[in-house]
Motif scaffolding. Structure first.
Motif, short mmCIF file in Angstrom:
data_model
loop_
_atom_site.label_atom_id
_atom_site.label_comp_id
_atom_site.label_asym_id
_atom_site.label_seq_id
_atom_site.Cartn_x
_atom_site.Cartn_y
_atom_site.Cartn_z
N ASN A 28 0.83 -1.22 0.00
CA ASN A 28 0.00 0.00 0.00
C ASN A 28 0.86 1.26 0.00
O ASN A 28 0.36 2.36 0.17
N HIS A 29 2.16 1.09 -0.20
CA HIS A 29 3.12 2.19 -0.27
C HIS A 29 2.96 3.16 0.90
O HIS A 29 2.62 4.33 0.73
N PRO A 30 3.22 2.68 2.11
CA PRO A 30 3.06 3.55 3.30
C PRO A 30 4.00 4.75 3.30
O PRO A 30 3.76 5.71 4.04
N GLU A 31 5.04 4.69 2.47
CA GLU A 31 5.98 5.83 2.43
C GLU A 31 5.39 7.03 1.70
O GLU A 31 5.91 8.15 1.80
N ARG A 32 4.29 6.83 0.98
CA ARG A 32 3.69 7.93 0.24
C ARG A 32 2.58 8.58 1.06
O ARG A 32 1.82 7.91 1.76
N GLN A 33 2.47 9.88 0.98
CA GLN A 33 1.46 10.62 1.73
C GLN A 33 0.10 10.51 1.05
O GLN A 33 0.00 10.41 -0.17
N GLY A 34 -0.95 10.54 1.85
CA GLY A 34 -2.30 10.58 1.29
C GLY A 34 -2.89 9.20 1.06
O GLY A 34 -2.34 8.17 1.44
N GLU A 35 -4.03 9.19 0.41
CA GLU A 35 -4.78 7.96 0.17
C GLU A 35 -4.06 7.08 -0.85
O GLU A 35 -3.34 7.58 -1.71
N ASN A 36 -4.28 5.78 -0.76
CA ASN A 36 -3.54 4.86 -1.63
C ASN A 36 -4.28 4.53 -2.92
O ASN A 36 -3.91 3.58 -3.62
N VAL A 37 -5.32 5.28 -3.25
CA VAL A 37 -6.01 5.13 -4.53
C VAL A 37 -6.34 6.52 -5.07
O VAL A 37 -6.37 7.50 -4.31
N GLY A 38 -6.60 6.62 -6.35
CA GLY A 38 -7.07 7.87 -6.92
C GLY A 38 -6.32 8.30 -8.16
O GLY A 38 -5.75 7.47 -8.87
N VAL A 39 -6.34 9.61 -8.41
CA VAL A 39 -5.65 10.19 -9.56
C VAL A 39 -4.90 11.43 -9.11
O VAL A 39 -5.45 12.30 -8.42
N TYR A 40 -3.62 11.51 -9.49
CA TYR A 40 -2.85 12.74 -9.33
C TYR A 40 -2.91 13.52 -10.65
O TYR A 40 -2.56 12.99 -11.70
N PHE A 41 -3.34 14.77 -10.56
CA PHE A 41 -3.29 15.68 -11.70
C PHE A 41 -2.13 16.64 -11.44
O PHE A 41 -2.19 17.45 -10.50
N HIS A 42 -1.08 16.54 -12.24
CA HIS A 42 0.11 17.37 -12.05
C HIS A 42 0.00 18.62 -12.91
O HIS A 42 0.03 18.56 -14.14
N GLY A 43 -0.14 19.78 -12.23
CA GLY A 43 -0.29 21.04 -12.94
C GLY A 43 0.84 21.99 -12.65
O GLY A 43 1.68 21.77 -11.77
N THR A 44 0.87 23.08 -13.40
CA THR A 44 1.93 24.07 -13.23
C THR A 44 1.81 24.82 -11.91
O THR A 44 2.78 25.45 -11.47
N GLU A 45 0.63 24.76 -11.26
CA GLU A 45 0.45 25.43 -9.97
C GLU A 45 0.51 24.47 -8.79
O GLU A 45 0.49 24.90 -7.64
N GLY A 46 0.53 23.17 -9.08
CA GLY A 46 0.57 22.20 -7.99
C GLY A 46 0.02 20.86 -8.41
O GLY A 46 -0.26 20.62 -9.59
N VAL A 47 -0.15 20.00 -7.41
CA VAL A 47 -0.65 18.64 -7.67
C VAL A 47 -2.00 18.47 -6.98
O VAL A 47 -2.15 18.74 -5.78
N PHE A 48 -2.96 18.01 -7.76
CA PHE A 48 -4.32 17.78 -7.27
C PHE A 48 -4.55 16.28 -7.16
O PHE A 48 -4.35 15.54 -8.13
N HIS A 49 -4.96 15.82 -5.98
CA HIS A 49 -5.27 14.40 -5.79
C HIS A 49 -6.77 14.22 -5.68
O HIS A 49 -7.40 14.74 -4.75
N MET A 50 -7.35 13.51 -6.64
CA MET A 50 -8.76 13.12 -6.58
C MET A 50 -8.83 11.76 -5.93
O MET A 50 -8.35 10.76 -6.48
N GLY A 51 -9.36 11.73 -4.70
CA GLY A 51 -9.38 10.48 -3.95
C GLY A 51 -10.76 9.90 -3.80
O GLY A 51 -11.70 10.25 -4.51
N TRP A 52 -10.88 9.00 -2.86
CA TRP A 52 -12.13 8.27 -2.63
C TRP A 52 -12.66 8.59 -1.24
O TRP A 52 -13.46 9.49 -1.06
N GLN A 53 -12.18 7.90 -0.22
CA GLN A 53 -12.73 8.05 1.12
C GLN A 53 -12.29 9.34 1.80
O GLN A 53 -12.95 9.80 2.74
#
Length: 430
Positions: free
Chosen positions: A300-325
Motif C-alpha cells: 500500500n506504499h506507506p511511504e507515500r502521503q495521502g490515500e492509496n487510490v485515486g488520480v494525481y493531476f500534475h499542474g503548473t500550480e501544484g498537484v491535485f489528488h482526486m481520492g475516494w474516502q
C-alpha cells in the motif's frame, strides 16, 4: 448544505450536471425491475432502487441458489414485492418482461445480458467495467442507441459531491495547466494462500456461471467475489478499479481517448491460482498530456502521503489528488500557500453514492435523455483499461483509432479486441 444545493453551486459541466441527474420526477412510476447477479454489489444497487420508491421488484436471478436465498431474504425485509427467482437470465427476461434490468454479474456476462435486456424493451443499469472485451462494449452501446433505451453505468464517483467539486476546481485552472496525470491503486493483500481446486458449491450451476468464458475448474477463490482476479471472467485490478479513475480523467479532459498505449505487467509472487497481474504499469499518450496507470496487490506504499487510490493531476500550480474516502486535496507548488482539502460525502455502509446514479437513471427514463454516466462514457473508460491489458499481453505498444474503433496497422492486436465464445454462446454483433 444538502447534496442537491452543493452540486448546483459547483456549477460543473453546465446543464449536463445541474439538470436531471439530481431531480427526481414528481410523480414516481413503478417500474418492473429484475436484478441479474444477486451478490453483495447487486443487492447494494437494488437496495437503492427500492428506497427510491419507484420500482417493483419482480425477480432475482443468479446461477447460485445460495446467493439467491440470501438476496431474497434481504429484499423481503425491504419491501413486500415477493420477487420470483430464476437461474437463467433469458428465462427471467422473457417471463417477466421487465422495464428495468440491473446487471450486476461478473464482467464476462455484461454484454450478452445487457443487449438481450435492451432488445426485449428494458432499460439497463450496468455495472462497470461495461464489458470484458472492447468489441463487446461497442455492441452494448450500439444496442442502446438502436433500441433507444437508457443504459447507465454505475460510475458513482461521477456523481459524488467531492468528485463534482474537484472537477470544477481542475477546470477552473486553479491547478494550472495539467501536463500529466497518474491513476493508481495500491493495496497490500499479502502473499495469500493457494486455493485448492474443488467441486462447486451445492446449488450452483458452474457451467452456466462460466457461460461464454472457458470452462474453468472451480476453486473457492473465484466465487463469490474473487472472480475479478481471474482473466477468463474479468480483467484484474486495471479492469476493476481502472474504469472509475479513467472516467475521472476523461471527464476532466476534452480529449475522448488516448492515441498510443503501452503496458507491462507481472505476476509471480502471490501464492494464488488467480491469473490477473499483481503488478501493472500502463502509459497512455494523449494529444496534450501523458496519463499513467499503476497498481500493486503487494504494497500500500506507506511511504507515500495521502490515500492509496485515486488520480494525481500534475499542474503548473501544484498537484491535485482526486481520492475516494478522503475526498480531494490540492498541494500547491508554492509551499507558502495553504494545502486545500475537501472531505468526501458518501453514503453508508458502502461509502458510495449509488443513490445519485439511480436518481439520474429514474430521471432519464421518462425524458429519454442520456444520463450523466451514459454507456458511451462507460465504454471509453472501460476501453482504456482493456487496451492497457491488450498491450501488456502483446508485449508492445499499440496505436488506437477511436473513430474507427480499432488498432492502427496491427492485425494481431485487432484480433484481441474480441474473443472466442464457448459454444453455444455467440459473440454479440456490434
Amino acid at each position: 448544505m444538502d447534496r442537491r444545493s452543493f452540486i448546483q453551486q459547483a456549477g460543473l459541466a453546465g446543464a449536463a450536471v445541474l439538470t436531471p441527474p439530481y431531480l427526481i420526477p414528481s410523480r414516481p412510476a413503478k417500474y418492473k425491475t429484475v436484478l441479474i447477479g444477486s451478490g453483495w454489489w447487486g443487492l447494494n444497487i437494488l437496495r437503492e432502487a427500492i428506497r427510491s420508491g419507484q420500482v417493483t421488484v419482480a425477480a432475482l436471478c443468479d446461477v447460485d441458489e445460495n446467493q439467491l436465498k440470501k438476496c431474497k431474504a434481504e429484499v423481503d425485509k425491504l419491501c413486500n414485492d415477493q420477487p420470483k427467482t430464476y437461474k437463467d437470465y433469458r428465462e427471467c427476461i422473457k417471463a417477466e418482461r421487465p422495464d428495468i434490468v440491473i446487471n450486476a454479474t461478473p464482467d464476462h456476462w455484461h454484454a450478452l445480458i445487457a443487449i438481450e435486456a435492451m432488445q426485449s424493451g428494458a432499460h439497463v443499469f450496468l455495472e462497470k467495467p461495461i464489458s470484458h472485451t472492447v468489441k463487446e462494449g461497442s455492441a452494448i452501446e450500439k444496442a442502446a442507441r438502436d433500441t433507444q433505451k437508457v443504459c447507465i453505468v454505475d460510475f458513482h464517483r461521477r456523481y459524488s459531491p467531492h468528485n463534482v467539486s474537484g472537477q470544477e476546481f481542475l477546470k477552473s485552472g486553479k491547478a494550472g495547466k495539467i501536463h500529466s496525470v497518474k491513476a493508481f491503486v495500491h493495496y497490500n493483500n499479502g502473499m495469500g494462500k493457494k486455493e485448492e481446486e474443488s467441486a462447486p458449491p451445492a446449488g450452483m450451476d458452474w457451467d452456466f456461471y462460466c457461460g461464454p468464458a472457458p470452462l474453468s475448474t472451480y476453486n473457492p477463490g473465484m466465487h463469490p467475489r474473487g472472480w475479478r482476479q481471474y482473466t477468463q471472467f474479468a480483467n484484474g485490478n486495471i479492469g476493476d478499479w481502472g474504469p472509475h479513475w479513467f472516467d475521472q480523467i476523461l471527464w476532466w479532459t476534452e480529449e475522448k481517448m488516448p492515441r498510443k498505449i503501452y503496458s507491462t505487467q507481472k505476476s509471480d509472487i502471490r501464492n494464488s491460482l488467480a491469473n490477473a497481474p499483481e503488478e501493472q504499469r500502463a502509459v497512455y499518450e494523449f494529444e496534450s498530456f501523458i496519463c499513467t496507470w499503476e497498481h500493486t496487490l503487494l504494497s500500500n506504499h506507506p511511504e507515500r502521503q495521502g490515500e492509496n487510490v485515486g488520480v494525481y493531476f500534475h499542474g503548473t500550480e501544484g498537484v491535485f489528488h482526486m481520492g475516494w474516502q478522503r475526498g480531494w486535496t490540492f498541494y500547491p507548488n508554492d509551499t507558502k500557500k495553504e494545502i486545500l482539502r475537501e472531505e468526501a460525502k458518501m453514503n453508508q455502509p458502502d461509502q458510495q453514492n449509488i443513490d445519485l446514479v439511480w436518481n439520474d437513471f429514474m430521471a432519464c427514463i421518462p425524458t429519454g435523455k442520456r444520463p450523466f454516466a451514459d454507456i458511451e462514457r462507460g465504454r471509453h473508460a472501460t476501453n482504456m483499461a482493456l487496451l492497457g491489458n491488450l498491450s501488456a499481453k502483446l508485449g508492445r505498444s499499440i496505436e488506437w483509432d477511436h473513430e474507427k474503433d480499432m488498432i492502427v496497422g496491427d492485425k494481431a492486436a485487432n484480433k484481441l479486441l474480441v474473443r472466442e465464445y464457448r459454444k453455444p454462446w455467440e459473440y454479440p454483433k456490434g
